[in-house]
Scaffold this motif. Structure first.
Motif, PDB file in Angstrom:
ATOM      1  N   GLY A 219       8.491 -34.989 -19.136  1.00  0.00           N
ATOM      2  CA  GLY A 219       8.939 -35.436 -18.006  1.00  0.00           C
ATOM      3  C   GLY A 219      10.467 -34.901 -17.305  1.00  0.00           C
ATOM      4  N   ASP A 220      11.203 -35.810 -17.286  1.00  0.00           N
ATOM      5  CA  ASP A 220      12.585 -35.454 -16.837  1.00  0.00           C
ATOM      6  C   ASP A 220      13.569 -35.478 -18.091  1.00  0.00           C
ATOM      7  N   ALA A 221      13.050 -35.753 -19.137  1.00  0.00           N
ATOM      8  CA  ALA A 221      13.859 -35.424 -20.604  1.00  0.00           C
ATOM      9  C   ALA A 221      13.877 -34.106 -20.964  1.00  0.00           C
ATOM     10  N   VAL A 222      14.507 -33.162 -20.667  1.00  0.00           N
ATOM     11  CA  VAL A 222      14.347 -31.781 -21.144  1.00  0.00           C
ATOM     12  C   VAL A 222      14.664 -31.662 -22.506  1.00  0.00           C
ATOM     13  N   GLU A 223      15.592 -32.699 -23.146  1.00  0.00           N
ATOM     14  CA  GLU A 223      15.795 -32.464 -24.510  1.00  0.00           C
ATOM     15  C   GLU A 223      14.661 -32.815 -25.467  1.00  0.00           C
ATOM     16  N   ASP A 224      13.686 -33.564 -24.768  1.00  0.00           N
ATOM     17  CA  ASP A 224      12.465 -33.603 -25.730  1.00  0.00           C
ATOM     18  C   ASP A 224      11.621 -32.111 -25.891  1.00  0.00           C
ATOM     19  N   GLU A 225      11.826 -31.173 -25.073  1.00  0.00           N
ATOM     20  CA  GLU A 225      11.264 -29.973 -25.348  1.00  0.00           C
ATOM     21  C   GLU A 225      12.016 -29.205 -26.394  1.00  0.00           C
ATOM     22  N   TRP A 226      13.354 -29.281 -26.465  1.00  0.00           N
ATOM     23  CA  TRP A 226      14.279 -28.630 -27.384  1.00  0.00           C
ATOM     24  C   TRP A 226      14.194 -29.365 -28.743  1.00  0.00           C
ATOM     25  N   LEU A 227      13.797 -30.703 -28.736  1.00  0.00           N
ATOM     26  CA  LEU A 227      13.464 -31.547 -29.899  1.00  0.00           C
ATOM     27  C   LEU A 227      12.359 -30.869 -30.685  1.00  0.00           C
ATOM     28  N   VAL A 228      11.013 -30.526 -29.725  1.00  0.00           N
ATOM     29  CA  VAL A 228      10.015 -29.970 -30.472  1.00  0.00           C
ATOM     30  C   VAL A 228      10.163 -28.600 -30.918  1.00  0.00           C
ATOM     31  N   VAL A 229      10.876 -27.684 -30.075  1.00  0.00           N
ATOM     32  CA  VAL A 229      11.286 -26.703 -30.785  1.00  0.00           C
ATOM     33  C   VAL A 229      12.040 -26.663 -32.196  1.00  0.00           C
ATOM     34  N   TYR A 230      12.945 -27.738 -32.344  1.00  0.00           N
ATOM     35  CA  TYR A 230      13.717 -27.806 -33.343  1.00  0.00           C
ATOM     36  C   TYR A 230      12.773 -28.300 -34.630  1.00  0.00           C
ATOM     37  N   ILE A 231      11.887 -29.007 -34.217  1.00  0.00           N
ATOM     38  CA  ILE A 231      10.885 -29.486 -35.266  1.00  0.00           C
ATOM     39  C   ILE A 231      10.086 -28.308 -35.912  1.00  0.00           C
ATOM     40  N   LEU A 232       9.623 -27.578 -34.827  1.00  0.00           N
ATOM     41  CA  LEU A 232       8.733 -26.382 -35.243  1.00  0.00           C
ATOM     42  C   LEU A 232       9.680 -25.432 -36.055  1.00  0.00           C
ATOM     43  N   ARG A 233      10.819 -25.236 -35.634  1.00  0.00           N
ATOM     44  CA  ARG A 233      11.485 -24.115 -36.382  1.00  0.00           C
ATOM     45  C   ARG A 233      11.862 -24.608 -37.825  1.00  0.00           C
TER      46      ARG A 233
ATOM     47  N   ALA B 274      18.513 -17.497 -27.634  1.00  0.00           N
ATOM     48  CA  ALA B 274      17.293 -18.497 -27.335  1.00  0.00           C
ATOM     49  C   ALA B 274      17.289 -19.877 -28.131  1.00  0.00           C
ATOM     50  N   PHE B 275      18.317 -19.797 -29.216  1.00  0.00           N
ATOM     51  CA  PHE B 275      18.433 -21.132 -30.086  1.00  0.00           C
ATOM     52  C   PHE B 275      19.625 -21.733 -29.751  1.00  0.00           C
ATOM     53  N   TYR B 276      20.340 -21.516 -28.872  1.00  0.00           N
ATOM     54  CA  TYR B 276      21.749 -22.075 -28.578  1.00  0.00           C
ATOM     55  C   TYR B 276      21.429 -23.163 -28.486  1.00  0.00           C
ATOM     56  N   ARG B 277      20.593 -24.018 -27.778  1.00  0.00           N
ATOM     57  CA  ARG B 277      20.524 -25.271 -27.564  1.00  0.00           C
ATOM     58  C   ARG B 277      20.203 -26.340 -28.803  1.00  0.00           C
ATOM     59  N   LEU B 278      19.764 -25.406 -29.869  1.00  0.00           N
ATOM     60  CA  LEU B 278      19.340 -26.367 -31.139  1.00  0.00           C
ATOM     61  C   LEU B 278      20.566 -26.452 -31.973  1.00  0.00           C
ATOM     62  N   GLU B 279      21.722 -25.690 -31.813  1.00  0.00           N
ATOM     63  CA  GLU B 279      23.013 -25.946 -32.426  1.00  0.00           C
ATOM     64  C   GLU B 279      23.455 -27.515 -32.637  1.00  0.00           C
ATOM     65  N   LYS B 280      23.120 -28.383 -31.896  1.00  0.00           N
ATOM     66  CA  LYS B 280      23.459 -29.679 -31.646  1.00  0.00           C
ATOM     67  C   LYS B 280      22.633 -30.586 -32.512  1.00  0.00           C
ATOM     68  N   TYR B 281      21.639 -30.235 -32.900  1.00  0.00           N
ATOM     69  CA  TYR B 281      20.464 -31.010 -33.665  1.00  0.00           C
ATOM     70  C   TYR B 281      20.962 -30.787 -35.153  1.00  0.00           C
ATOM     71  N   PRO B 282      20.521 -31.913 -35.899  1.00  0.00           N
ATOM     72  CA  PRO B 282      19.842 -33.039 -35.584  1.00  0.00           C
ATOM     73  C   PRO B 282      20.778 -34.184 -35.224  1.00  0.00           C
ATOM     74  N   ARG B 283      22.011 -34.262 -34.981  1.00  0.00           N
ATOM     75  CA  ARG B 283      22.737 -35.018 -34.560  1.00  0.00           C
ATOM     76  C   ARG B 283      22.338 -35.462 -33.265  1.00  0.00           C
ATOM     77  N   GLN B 284      21.971 -34.873 -32.442  1.00  0.00           N
ATOM     78  CA  GLN B 284      21.756 -35.078 -30.880  1.00  0.00           C
ATOM     79  C   GLN B 284      20.226 -36.051 -30.756  1.00  0.00           C
ATOM     80  N   ILE B 285      19.622 -36.057 -32.024  1.00  0.00           N
ATOM     81  CA  ILE B 285      18.603 -37.152 -32.020  1.00  0.00           C
ATOM     82  C   ILE B 285      19.221 -38.599 -32.033  1.00  0.00           C
ATOM     83  N   ALA B 286      20.294 -38.668 -32.586  1.00  0.00           N
ATOM     84  CA  ALA B 286      20.822 -40.171 -32.686  1.00  0.00           C
ATOM     85  C   ALA B 286      21.862 -40.385 -31.433  1.00  0.00           C
TER      86      ALA B 286
END
Length: 626
Positions: free
Chosen positions: A96-110, A205-217
């Motif tokens: 939906g409107d939460a683009v961060e959900d897409e990058w959370l999926v990428v983080y889990i897969l990585r 490509a993985f630039y947005r993954l640098e803030k995970y996993p703290r972004q989850i909380a």
């Protein structure tokens, strides 16, 4: 390089061919992922058994990382697929409107590829290979949208790209280099060590993954709201039901509202037993609910009226009413909804219908709930225009003593802003970007470019300097003009220079040398324009308000800001009036656009808020969304 992300567009896909490229069947704002174990050479049953073990491991990892996470729509999910002789795990997440959900999926897969050395993952969305879109500025010229399909893979936490047979052979058409999913899998099986790995592409490509996993909380937001006890019970039993409830309210239509604007006794969640509790949202869901302006429903008018004098209590009740309205809409056809969470909400309501209110929690039970009094700061929703400018310039405002929140000045946000600005500037300065869009090409000059380079270099510096001066916008002057229109004092008033020529009207000296008659021609055009404008003004064609003869002046000021009228005898002042007309017309259009938003968020309110302007609501003309 120009913004090459626009060139990466969805393409058609044939499901029967096994091609898993940009999928036309995917819903908008969805991400699709494929998981392969590519070392299996044994029996098919053994391969299916290993895939089932991989599925359980992936779901366990996702649950450990996102136990309390509120997904916007779908969560991380996998199912076993057997298509065209390929055995793999497949999943689709609509965010939906939460683009961060897409990058959370990428983080889990990585992270999953770190645990399973034989795992190869492909992830794409409706835009195709979106990981390449992120790295568009550093891609080689041979890697273009016509042939990138099925070439991007994640293995051992690395980003790998299947190369072409001849990367330097540009004469070949891009369609001949496209590969299907079976071809990509066959290539990885036979040539796993020949895939291209670029640290520059991988970093982008993985630039947005640098803030995970703290972004989850950090994506969670707790807010105290006043809601019926039944809603509190459902939220406690199923915290993730907050997402479909908020979206049901946010995407409501006239039919949805007709069902909830009924007599109070027909409501599933009547406002007769209210409790004040802390509810966990995601930041996107909270912003969606908070931004909506919604008048009290017939069944809520008495409760809302009683709390109207209590500022904090009224705000909590307003949020609770909107949230409850979302649950009312959600419960209409819960048993037929495709979402498992929504169907479970329907089952909970059926159980309450049978057992009565005896199953509802008491006040003592609510006080024992975790975080029942947590109320997070909402300042993250407010971005001041001056703070925005300060962040772009690399400065940071003075920290507040005792505050633990990094706010708008955190390092990650600053890095994101600088990256956006630098890429936008690169796009504006890219001379190769034409009307057909951005081009992906080498930065080196070709032989054709070098042959004509001598002629172009003579005027390149002078022309580019003049082109940069052609277009200009004075933010301070526009901001002061808007403040004067609303009767507010201007900030940092500047001396008027309307009589001086602006940058856009100054003539380049080279034009005077190139054409001897250019000055006379421009003077003739200006004289003709003045005559046409005078005639139109005489007939009233340029009057902004035909029924008003008074000049408009902001409150407390005697400055004449009349616009759009022609007065005989003005003569030399017509030029200055016409210049003011442009500003006034722009301001008037902005105000009309803001009024048409009917209290909701929109482009005008967003632009003005970035400039530090907050327009008051016209309470007499619209009463909010009902």
């Amino acid at each position: 390089m120009a913004d090459a992300s626009a060139a990466f567009a969805p393409e058609s896909d044939d499901r029967e061919s096994g091609d898993a490229g940009p999928q036309s069947h995917l819903p908008d704002n969805s991400v699709e992922y494929y998981l392969f174990l590519l070392d299996e050479q044994g029996h098919a049953r053994r391969g299916l058994s290993n895939l089932e073990s991989l599925r359980k491991s992936a779901l366990e990892l996702a649950q450990s990382l996102t136990g309390d996470y509120i997904w916007q729509r779908d969560d991380f999910q996998l199912e076993l697929k057997v298509v065209n002789g390929l055995h793999y795990l497949h999943g689709v997440t609509e965010y939906g409107d939460a683009v961060e959900d897409e990058w959370l999926v990428v983080y889990i897969l990585r992270e999953l590829t770190k645990l399973h050395p034989t795992l190869w993952v492909r992830v794409a969305d409706t835009d195709g290979e979106f990981l390449l879109v992120e790295a568009a500025n550093v891609l080689p010229s041979w890697l273009n949208p016509g042939m990138d399909q099925n070439r991007v893979w994640i293995h051992a936490a690395n980003l790998l790209v299947i190369p072409t047979d001849d990367q330097d052979q540009r004469s070949r058409s891009s369609s001949s280099q496209a590969i299907s999913l079976p071809q990509a899998v066959a290539y990885i099986r036979s040539n796993p060590n020949t895939l291209m790995q670029s640290p520059f592409i991988e970093a982008e490509a993985f630039y947005r993954l640098e803030k995970y996993p703290r972004q989850i909380a950090e994506s969670a937001h707790h807010s105290i709201v006043t809601i019926p006890r039944r809603v509190a019970y459902i939220l406690h039993e199923m915290p993730r039901s907050i997402a479909p409830a908020v979206e049901s309210f946010y995407l409501r239509d006239a039919l949805d509202l007709r069902s909830v604007m009924t007599a109070p006794e027909t409501l599933r969640f009547r406002p007769d037993d209210m409790v004040t509790v802390s509810v966990q949202f995601s930041r996107v869901l909270f912003a969606q609910l908070k931004s909506q302006r919604f008048d009290a429903l017939p069944g809520w008018q008495q409760v809302v009226g009683a709390a109207s004098n209590n500022g904090e209590g009224s705000a909590r009740l307003d949020m609770g009413m909107k949230l409850t309205c979302g649950f009312e809409i959600l419960a209409l056809n819960a048993e037929k909804n495709r979402s498992r969470i929504v169907r479970q909400v329907g089952l909970l309501l059926d159980d309450l219908q049978e057992d009565g209110d005896s199953a509802l929690p008491t006040n003592e039970d609510i006080e024992s709930w975790r975080n029942h009094e947590r109320n997070d700061d909402e300042s993250w929703m407010n971005i001041d225009y001056e703070d925005f400018e300060r962040e772009l310039s690399g400065q940071q405002k003075d920290p507040i003593v005792g505050s633990s929140s990094t706010g708008f000045g955190n390092a990650q946000t600053k890095a994101d802003l600088r990256k956006i600005v630098s890429r936008f500037e690169a796009f504006l300065n890219d001379e190769r970007a034409g009307l057909d869009g951005a081009e992906i090409d080498n930065l080196q000059n070709t032989d054709d470019d070098s042959s004509s380079g001598d002629d172009n270099d003579e005027l390149s510096d002078e022309d580019s300097e003049f082109e940069d001066k052609e277009v200009g916008f004075d933010e301070d002057a526009f901001s002061n003009m808007m403040r004067e229109m609303m009767g507010m004092p201007a900030r940092n008033p500047q001396p008027s220079n309307r009589g001086e020529p602006t940058k856009s009207t100054r003539q380049d000296p080279s034009d005077l040398v190139a054409g001897g008659n250019s000055v006379e021609e421009e003077a003739g055009i200006e004289e003709l324009s003045s005559q046409m404008e005078a005639e139109l003004r005489g007939h009233g064609a340029l009057r902004l308000d035909a029924n008003t003869d008074k000049r408009i002046a902001p409150a407390g000021k005697g400055k004449d800001v009349s616009h759009g009228e022609h007065h005989p005898g003005q003569g030399a002042n017509e030029d200055s009036d016409s210049e003011v007309d442009v500003d006034y017309n722009l301001a008037r259009n902005l105000l009309e656009s803001f009024k048409s938003q009917a209290g909701s968020s929109g482009p005008t309110s967003n632009i003005l808020s970035l400039m530090g302007l907050q327009l008051p609501r016209d309470e007499d003309d619209f009463g909010g969304d009902k």
